[in-house]
Design an enzyme around this catalytic site. Structure first.
Site, mmCIF file in Angstrom:
data_model
loop_
_atom_site.group_PDB
_atom_site.id
_atom_site.type_symbol
_atom_site.label_atom_id
_atom_site.label_comp_id
_atom_site.label_asym_id
_atom_site.label_seq_id
_atom_site.Cartn_x
_atom_site.Cartn_y
_atom_site.Cartn_z
ATOM 1 N N ILE A 110 0.827 -1.196 0.000
ATOM 2 C CA ILE A 110 0.000 0.000 0.000
ATOM 3 C C ILE A 110 0.865 1.252 0.000
ATOM 4 O O ILE A 110 0.721 2.123 -0.821
ATOM 5 C CB ILE A 110 -0.933 0.051 1.236
ATOM 6 C CG1 ILE A 110 -1.867 -1.161 1.256
ATOM 7 C CG2 ILE A 110 -1.745 1.332 1.210
ATOM 8 C CD1 ILE A 110 -2.732 -1.235 2.478
ATOM 9 N N GLU A 111 1.772 1.282 0.916
ATOM 10 C CA GLU A 111 2.438 2.561 1.120
ATOM 11 C C GLU A 111 3.722 2.367 1.885
ATOM 12 O O GLU A 111 3.813 1.535 2.768
ATOM 13 C CB GLU A 111 1.521 3.455 1.937
ATOM 14 C CG GLU A 111 1.908 4.891 1.977
ATOM 15 C CD GLU A 111 1.647 5.592 0.667
ATOM 16 O OE1 GLU A 111 2.631 5.907 -0.005
ATOM 17 O OE2 GLU A 111 0.473 5.799 0.318
ATOM 18 N N GLY A 113 6.094 4.469 4.319
ATOM 19 C CA GLY A 113 6.196 5.709 5.081
ATOM 20 C C GLY A 113 7.574 5.795 5.708
ATOM 21 O O GLY A 113 8.440 4.980 5.425
ATOM 22 N N TYR A 115 8.234 5.334 8.805
ATOM 23 C CA TYR A 115 8.440 4.398 9.897
ATOM 24 C C TYR A 115 8.237 2.937 9.523
ATOM 25 O O TYR A 115 8.417 2.060 10.342
ATOM 26 C CB TYR A 115 7.564 4.769 11.097
ATOM 27 C CG TYR A 115 8.193 5.882 11.833
ATOM 28 C CD1 TYR A 115 9.096 5.634 12.853
ATOM 29 C CD2 TYR A 115 7.985 7.184 11.440
ATOM 30 C CE1 TYR A 115 9.739 6.652 13.492
ATOM 31 C CE2 TYR A 115 8.617 8.226 12.068
ATOM 32 C CZ TYR A 115 9.504 7.958 13.101
ATOM 33 O OH TYR A 115 10.154 8.975 13.725
ATOM 34 N N ASP A 231 1.117 13.221 15.534
ATOM 35 C CA ASP A 231 1.367 13.217 14.088
ATOM 36 C C ASP A 231 0.039 13.183 13.326
ATOM 37 O O ASP A 231 -0.148 12.393 12.404
ATOM 38 C CB ASP A 231 2.267 12.038 13.694
ATOM 39 C CG ASP A 231 2.885 12.229 12.302
ATOM 40 O OD1 ASP A 231 2.836 13.366 11.784
ATOM 41 O OD2 ASP A 231 3.397 11.250 11.739
HETATM 42 N N1 ATP Z 1 -5.114 -0.149 8.407
HETATM 43 C C1 ATP Z 1 -4.832 0.363 7.190
HETATM 44 N N2 ATP Z 1 -5.620 0.119 6.142
HETATM 45 C C2 ATP Z 1 -5.340 0.637 4.938
HETATM 46 N N3 ATP Z 1 -4.294 1.433 4.677
HETATM 47 C C3 ATP Z 1 -3.463 1.726 5.689
HETATM 48 C C4 ATP Z 1 -3.669 1.199 6.997
HETATM 49 N N4 ATP Z 1 -2.696 1.670 7.797
HETATM 50 C C5 ATP Z 1 -1.906 2.432 7.032
HETATM 51 N N5 ATP Z 1 -2.354 2.471 5.767
HETATM 52 C C6 ATP Z 1 -1.753 3.209 4.648
HETATM 53 O O1 ATP Z 1 -0.351 3.245 4.793
HETATM 54 C C7 ATP Z 1 0.111 4.579 4.945
HETATM 55 C C8 ATP Z 1 1.253 4.620 5.933
HETATM 56 O O2 ATP Z 1 0.833 4.088 7.170
HETATM 57 P P1 ATP Z 1 1.351 4.728 8.521
HETATM 58 O O3 ATP Z 1 1.052 6.164 8.488
HETATM 59 O O4 ATP Z 1 0.814 3.946 9.650
HETATM 60 O O5 ATP Z 1 2.897 4.439 8.362
HETATM 61 P P2 ATP Z 1 4.134 5.350 8.613
HETATM 62 O O6 ATP Z 1 5.272 4.667 8.024
HETATM 63 O O7 ATP Z 1 4.201 5.645 10.050
HETATM 64 O O8 ATP Z 1 3.799 6.649 7.829
HETATM 65 P P3 ATP Z 1 4.486 8.072 7.859
HETATM 66 O O9 ATP Z 1 5.774 7.968 8.540
HETATM 67 O O10 ATP Z 1 4.574 8.417 6.418
HETATM 68 O O11 ATP Z 1 3.521 8.932 8.589
HETATM 69 C C9 ATP Z 1 -1.113 5.374 5.372
HETATM 70 O O12 ATP Z 1 -1.022 6.715 4.960
HETATM 71 C C10 ATP Z 1 -2.225 4.647 4.662
HETATM 72 O O13 ATP Z 1 -2.306 5.080 3.320
HETATM 73 MG MG MG Z 2 1.822 7.936 8.512
#
Ligand code: ATP
Ligand code: MG
Lengths: 464, 306
Positions: A110-111, A113, A115, A231
């Protein structure tokens, strides 16, 4: 080499023996658990049949232990333990070892980020679709990263309709201690950032109200439980196809006290959503930093674009002052004593100091503008709490908040392919706290171009 | 200052299931249940002692003791044949302190444990609870090589604890509740009030070491209520003669059970001291994998021969 080969052979043999031993133990455990389950079922049946026991006097119990509970320490193997069985036992949460991530099949990425990364996945046994977030394990010098521990602990404790549900924590191969830890969460189709990028028009006012009510009820819950999110931003707010919003990404969250614990890092909250007191270097802050972010999100929902897109800390402050006005000792007593405030030079002419929020959002009602203005108060003390926000007249006036069931559905990107990400600052990294000390920072010219700015020409921030 | 935790997290702990209470990883590996109780008790006391040496607040120490205790419980819990008690104790304390406002460095933690294991006894309850001011633990010498090895073990064990507990690091404690309940009972006017509060806290501390795993089988409100009930009888403070404990979500049956449990601690500790105390019986409680294996073997030979 012969030596190498034989040693390899020995290792292999040891490994086999070890595996054998492990397997036997596993089987013993399984048998044991099965036996236990049967006994429990039998006992439950017996309990149901039995009349409630009459309770003896407490004095008696103290002098003479109740017969069905032993006090001796030895427990017979396989015996039904003499522990009291009461309703509470079924209500109380339990713990057990982490399962392996192999119980899930990864469907699509999905993505990524700052972290970790997030995938859509399916639990093989149940077919249920979930989101899997792999935690980034950097900074292993101090063992398991405290940020990851806090993310798990705060999210685990935040059971709320509008907070994403953390099902369990699973792990990768046990050989490598810290290699892989995953959060298993309910899957939601969208995040607000990606969703807005694909929408032709912003959300309707009635929809914005519903989104804000859901968001602030989640924030209220966290604050009531002494958790700061730290955040809040549109990419950390998830939405399903039923118009339900859920807060996610507790990577920055932590417990706080009242008064706030000293020496919290000000390196929190993604730049565009970061409150002025953080930018000015405060280390004692609290709930208002989250409320500032809520204000930024409110503004973003209205225009479909992030409200305060600073290029760096200084520029972010400039954008804030430009929108909300210049702080004074009157409006924000004591702000000059904040670490980074010393290097600011602010304009003195009072007529240039006001907020332009009202004129920037001409379509917002009076109540809406009042709420947004109060959320974006420079002085943290003046921002409403989440509870106060929920009670605001804005949500009571027409148009009324739209029922979530009436929300339009959108095609889900997370459900199919990897999202493309439009560039925006990411969550702050751990490390050096930012200092605004590029010599002196001069904001005195900040409103010189206001007329131009309002007609769309932009303005320059002077750095001396 | 300490955050006032929310109601729920303050009242509710995950509890051990019946299956978890009926067996353990150690027992599956052939460790006799009474030996397991002795080692777990010594380990819990060690955690308490190390926490005091590191000047951690009791609320932090208590969380570490509960975490340490959870680790050994159930067929899927840690086994004494696989994990050393000392290092599990050290890692529990390290982990909980890290999440608290009072983090300790691995070096501070390991130095404290090195000091404590140099003492002639492994039953640290009596010596340390009687609050002789201990030497500065930071000054205790740890060679660089030993430090690095132990540091790696500390980290590795920390991650094992997290896995075995499924990351359930949250521990709710009865101390604050205990104060609230005493306030509700309106006893702070009483001349014996502070003696009562002290005594109740002492019971709560001792209960942490209980072989009946009281913190793993009962929720904080019941623990606080039982401690107050018993302490009031001991210091002679008259509490309401109605069923006041029900106000604190505790029924008569559970109260009775816990009071008996608290009362039995004295004889349990005495028994442990008879067996393992300084200059008595068999010397130190086995606190490493090798020592536990040796003790299990010794008993097997004794039993086989007899
Ligand atoms: N439960 C979920 N269901 C669907 N998509 C999700 C879910 N959790 C996270 N995502 C997707 O993944 C992305 C990143 O998740 P998250 O923000 O928890 O990670 P991160 O690595 O901490 O992000 P960042 O450091 O960029 O803020 C979210 O913006 C969302 O698009
Ligand atoms: Mg995030």
């Amino acid at each position: 080499m012969a030596g190498g080969a034989s040693r390899w052979a020995n290792d292999k043999e040891d490994e086999v023996l070890e595996a054998q031993r492990k397997k036997e133990k596993e089987e013993k455990k399984r048998a044991k658990l099965e036996k236990q389950r049967k006994l429990e079922e039998a006992e439950a049946r017996r309990k149901q049949a039995a009349e409630p026991e009459s309770t003896q006097g407490l004095q008696n119990e103290v002098e003479r232990p109740v017969k069905r509970r032993r006090l001796s320490n030895e427990r017979d193997d396989g015996d039904v333990p003499d522990q009291p069985r009461r309703l509470m036992r079924f209500v109380a949460p339990e713990w057990g070892p982490c399962r392996h991530v192999d119980n899930f099949e990864r469907l699509n990425h999905i993505e990524e980020g700052s972290y970790g990364w997030v995938s859509r996945a399916r639990e093989t046994a149940t077919g249920e679709v979930v989101a899997l977030k792999k935690l980034k394990m950097d900074n292993l010098n101090d063992g398991f990263p405290v940020t990851a521990l806090r993310e798990i602990q705060t999210l685990k404790e935040s059971r709320h309709r509008h907070v994403v549900d953390l099902r369990e924590v699973v792990v990768g191969d046990t050989l490598d201690e810290f290699s892989s830890v995953f959060l298993v969460m309910e899957f939601l189709e969208h995040d607000l950032k990606t969703l807005q990028e694909d929408m032709a028009e912003p959300f309707l006012p009635s929809e914005i109200k519903t989104l804000l009510i859901q968001l602030s009820s989640a924030v209220e819950f966290l604050h009531d439980h002494w958790i700061l999110h730290r955040d809040l931003k549109t990419s950390n707010i998830l939405m399903n196809n039923r118009g339900e919003l859920k807060l996610a990404d507790f990577g920055m969250a932590r417990y706080f006290g009242d008064p706030s614990p000293p020496k919290m890092t000000q390196l929190v909250v993604t730049l565009w959503y970061r409150a002025p007191e953080l930018l000015l270097g405060t280390t004692t802050y609290g709930k208002p930093v989250d409320m500032w972010s809520v204000g930024c999100i409110f503004g973003e929902l209205l225009t479909k674009a992030p409200l305060l897109q600073g290029k760096n800390e200084v520029d972010e402050l400039a954008k804030i002052f430009e929108l909300c006005g210049i702080p004074t000792e009157d409006s924000w007593p004591g702000f000059k004593r904040l670490p980074n405030a010393k290097s600011l030079r602010l304009p003195r002419t009072p007529q240039t100091q006001g907020s332009i929020i009202r004129s920037k959002f001409p379509f917002l009602t009076g109540a809406g503008a009042a709420l947004l203005t109060s959320l974006l108060s420079l002085n943290p003390e003046r921002r409403p709490s989440a509870a106060e926000m929920l009670a605001h007249p804005y949500f009571k006036e027409d148009p009324r908040p739209k029922a979530t069931a009436m929300f339009p559905t959108f095609p889900s990107k997370a459900g199919q392919e990897k999202r493309r990400r439009v560039a925006s600052p990411s969550a702050p990294q751990r490390g050096q706290a930012p200092k605004i000390d590029a010599g002196e920072v001069d904001f005195s010219g900040i409103f010189a171009g206001r007329d131009l700015e309002e007609s769309g020409a932009g303005f320059q921030l002077k750095l001396v | 200052m300490a955050p006032t935790p929310n109601q729920n997290s303050q009242l509710v702990n995950p509890l051990a299931t019946t299956a978890q209470l009926s067996s353990s990883g150690s027992q599956l590996d052939g460790v006799p249940a009474d030996l397991e109780d002795s080692v777990r008790f010594a380990g819990a006391s060690l955690t308490q002692a190390a926490g005091m040496l590191l000047r951690l607040p009791q609320e932090i120490i208590a969380q570490a003791v509960v975490l340490f205790t959870r680790f050994w419980v159930g067929p899927e819990g840690g086994s004494l044949i696989e994990y050393g008690t000392e290092i599990v104790s050290a890692s529990s304390l390290y982990l909980i302190a890290k999440l608290s406002p009072y983090p300790k460095s691995p070096r501070q933690i390991l130095a404290a444990y090195a000091y404590l294991s140099s003492l002639p006894t492994s039953l640290l309850t009596s010596s340390l609870f009687s609050s002789k001011t201990p030497e500065n633990p930071d000054a205790y010498y740890l060679s660089e090589g030993t430090y690095l090895t132990q540091r790696a073990a500390l980290m590795k064990t920390e991650s094992h604890i997290l896995r075995v507990l499924g990351f359930n690091t949250h521990v709710a404690l009865p101390y604050t509740l205990c104060i609230n309940y005493l306030q509700t009972l309106d006893v702070f006017q009483h001349p014996q009030a502070s003696a009562l509060a002290k005594r109740a806290f002492a019971h709560l501390n001792t209960a942490l070491l209980s072989p009946q795993l009281l913190y793993l089988t009962h929720q904080p409100p019941a623990l606080a209520t039982a401690a107050i009930y018993l302490a009031a009888r001991e210091v002679g403070v008259q509490l309401p003669d109605n069923e006041w404990w029900e106000v604190f979500d505790t029924d008569r049956e559970e109260l009775g059970f816990l009071v008996v449990g608290l009362l039995s601690m004295e004889s349990f500790v005495k028994g442990e001291e008879e067996r393992w105390g300084e200059g008595k019986g068999r010397g130190k409680v086995p606190m490493t994998v090798e020592a536990v294996e040796a003790e299990v073997e010794r008993r097997r030979i004794l039993e086989g021969g007899g």
